[in-house]
Design a protein around this motif. Structure first.
Motif, short mmCIF file in Angstrom:
data_model
loop_
_atom_site.label_atom_id
_atom_site.label_comp_id
_atom_site.label_asym_id
_atom_site.label_seq_id
_atom_site.Cartn_x
_atom_site.Cartn_y
_atom_site.Cartn_z
N UNK A 82 0.85 -1.19 0.00
CA UNK A 82 0.00 0.00 0.00
C UNK A 82 0.89 1.24 0.00
N UNK A 83 0.86 2.05 -1.07
CA UNK A 83 1.72 3.25 -1.12
C UNK A 83 1.41 4.27 -0.04
N UNK A 84 0.21 4.22 0.54
CA UNK A 84 -0.16 5.15 1.61
C UNK A 84 -0.65 4.36 2.82
N UNK A 85 0.23 3.61 3.46
CA UNK A 85 -0.18 2.72 4.55
C UNK A 85 -0.52 3.49 5.83
N UNK A 86 -1.62 3.17 6.49
CA UNK A 86 -1.95 3.84 7.75
C UNK A 86 -0.89 3.68 8.83
N UNK A 87 -0.07 2.63 8.74
CA UNK A 87 0.94 2.38 9.77
C UNK A 87 2.28 3.05 9.47
N UNK A 88 2.35 3.86 8.44
CA UNK A 88 3.63 4.45 8.04
C UNK A 88 4.32 5.22 9.15
N UNK A 89 3.53 5.92 9.97
CA UNK A 89 4.13 6.75 11.03
C UNK A 89 4.80 5.92 12.12
N UNK A 90 4.52 4.62 12.16
CA UNK A 90 5.14 3.75 13.17
C UNK A 90 6.44 3.13 12.68
N UNK A 91 6.82 3.42 11.45
CA UNK A 91 7.99 2.76 10.85
C UNK A 91 9.13 3.75 10.62
N UNK A 92 10.32 3.38 11.08
CA UNK A 92 11.51 4.16 10.76
C UNK A 92 11.92 3.93 9.30
N UNK A 93 11.61 2.74 8.80
CA UNK A 93 11.94 2.39 7.42
C UNK A 93 10.66 1.88 6.76
N UNK A 94 10.26 2.53 5.66
CA UNK A 94 9.04 2.14 4.93
C UNK A 94 9.43 1.54 3.58
N UNK A 95 9.02 0.29 3.37
CA UNK A 95 9.32 -0.42 2.12
C UNK A 95 8.02 -0.77 1.43
N UNK A 96 7.74 -0.07 0.32
CA UNK A 96 6.49 -0.26 -0.41
C UNK A 96 6.75 -0.94 -1.74
N UNK A 97 6.18 -2.14 -1.90
CA UNK A 97 6.18 -2.82 -3.20
C UNK A 97 4.80 -2.59 -3.79
N UNK A 98 4.66 -1.58 -4.61
CA UNK A 98 3.35 -1.16 -5.12
C UNK A 98 2.91 -2.09 -6.26
N UNK A 99 2.30 -3.20 -5.90
CA UNK A 99 1.89 -4.20 -6.89
C UNK A 99 0.49 -3.95 -7.42
N UNK A 100 -0.23 -2.97 -6.89
CA UNK A 100 -1.54 -2.61 -7.42
C UNK A 100 -2.61 -3.63 -7.12
N UNK A 101 -3.70 -3.56 -7.88
CA UNK A 101 -4.84 -4.45 -7.68
C UNK A 101 -4.48 -5.88 -8.06
N UNK A 102 -4.98 -6.82 -7.28
CA UNK A 102 -4.72 -8.24 -7.54
C UNK A 102 -5.60 -8.74 -8.69
N UNK A 103 -5.20 -9.86 -9.27
CA UNK A 103 -6.02 -10.48 -10.33
C UNK A 103 -7.40 -10.83 -9.78
N UNK A 104 -7.45 -11.28 -8.54
CA UNK A 104 -8.69 -11.50 -7.81
C UNK A 104 -8.69 -10.49 -6.67
#
Length: 308
Positions: A169-191
């Protein structure tokens, strides 16, 4: 949904326009669509490599100082964390308390769904009890909002540990709790919402890359060989002899003898390479062990120490 509830969405739960007719096409076409979506995963992971490299270096420094790595996740994310941590022990010979995986719902949740486990923040208390200020907390959450992961990151923050979040999730609600944010923006799933697909594949790549790079930084490889692998059975004993041959060029008989004498692969590598130099003299096993200890377990540095 009640009026006081707010729906927080994640791209992993969106409808994928490329696969909206997936239930109306042939099996081969279904598989081609899924494969086309899977092909997007490596690019999403490539985009976060600079952030991942920084996390690996911070983690390596902390582990050298006695810190530990904790994975916290629920569902597919938690299971992938358990899998990655479990495979490090036989592959790289690390102690079982260096990389620890915590699954929401406990060990039972690894093989079956445990209802509401990911929403149970109180379940973190026991799992997080051993966190120390030198540790690293990796929260694993495709949606970036899992309550169990949120509680783990908060516990890490309270203890002064380094915190990181791996998400799709490029805009994760938990971002403020992380010193390091790693986003793999894979988008919508096939299902829609099935994060065991692209988001799960991305997480596996991230964890494999993180833990492998960490093991390399900590000296558990020589070249691209697993010199701290544990030869615990006949098959692995044979693989160890082949590894020693590949690392040193020694004969199988010489490798067998060195392994028996030294007791482990890494010491055998140093013993065979340092002792086979024409201009040098044969070192003893204790000298090889001392060199490895002085080098923090790095074979190349141990060899340089013996040449000095």
């Amino acid at each position: 949904m009640s009026n006081d509830q707010v729906r927080v969405s994640s791209p992993t739960e969106d409808i994928n326009p490329r696969t909206e007719s997936i239930d109306q096409i042939s099996t081969l076409e279904v598989l081609r669509l899924i494969n086309a979506e899977d092909a997007l995963v490596p690019g999403a992971v490539a985009a976060l490599l600079p952030a991942l490299a920084e996390l690996v270096e911070v983690t390596a420094a902390r582990v050298r100082a006695g810190g530990r790595v904790h994975y916290f996740g629920a569902g597919t994310s938690g299971r992938l964390g358990v899998l990655d941590a479990a495979e490090l022990l036989p592959t790289f010979g690390i102690a079982d308390d260096v990389v620890i995986a915590h699954q929401a719902g406990g060990s039972r949740a690894f093989v079956q769904a445990v209802e509401n486990a990911e929403d149970d923040e109180s379940g973190v208390a026991a799992d997080a009890a051993g966190i120390g200020p030198a540790d690293i907390i990796l929260g694993l959450a495709a949606s970036g909002r899992t309550p169990y992961v949120a509680a783990a990151l908060r516990a890490g923050r309270q203890m002064g540990a380094v915190t990181a979040l791996v998400t799709s999730n490029p805009m994760p609600p938990l971002a403020d709790l992380a010193d390091h944010l790693l986003v793999a923006d894979t988008g919508a799933e096939a299902i829609a919402g099935s994060t065991r697909l692209k988001a799960g594949s991305a997480l596996k790549l991230v964890l494999n890359s993180f833990s492998t790079a960490l093991m390399i930084q900590l000296g558990h490889t020589y070249r691209n060989l697993m010199v701290d692998m544990r030869p615990t059975n006949a098959k692995l004993r044979g693989r160890s002899i082949q590894l020693l041959h590949d690392a040193t060029g020694a004969t199988d008989a010489e490798c067998e003898q060195a392994l028996d004498l030294c007791g482990d692969i890494k010491t055998s590598v140093v013993f065979l390479i340092a002792g086979s130099r024409p201009a040098g003299t044969m070192i003893d096993v204790d000298a090889a062990r001392r060199a490895l200890k002085a080098s923090g377990g790095h074979v190349r540095e141990a060899l340089a120490h013996l040449r000095a």
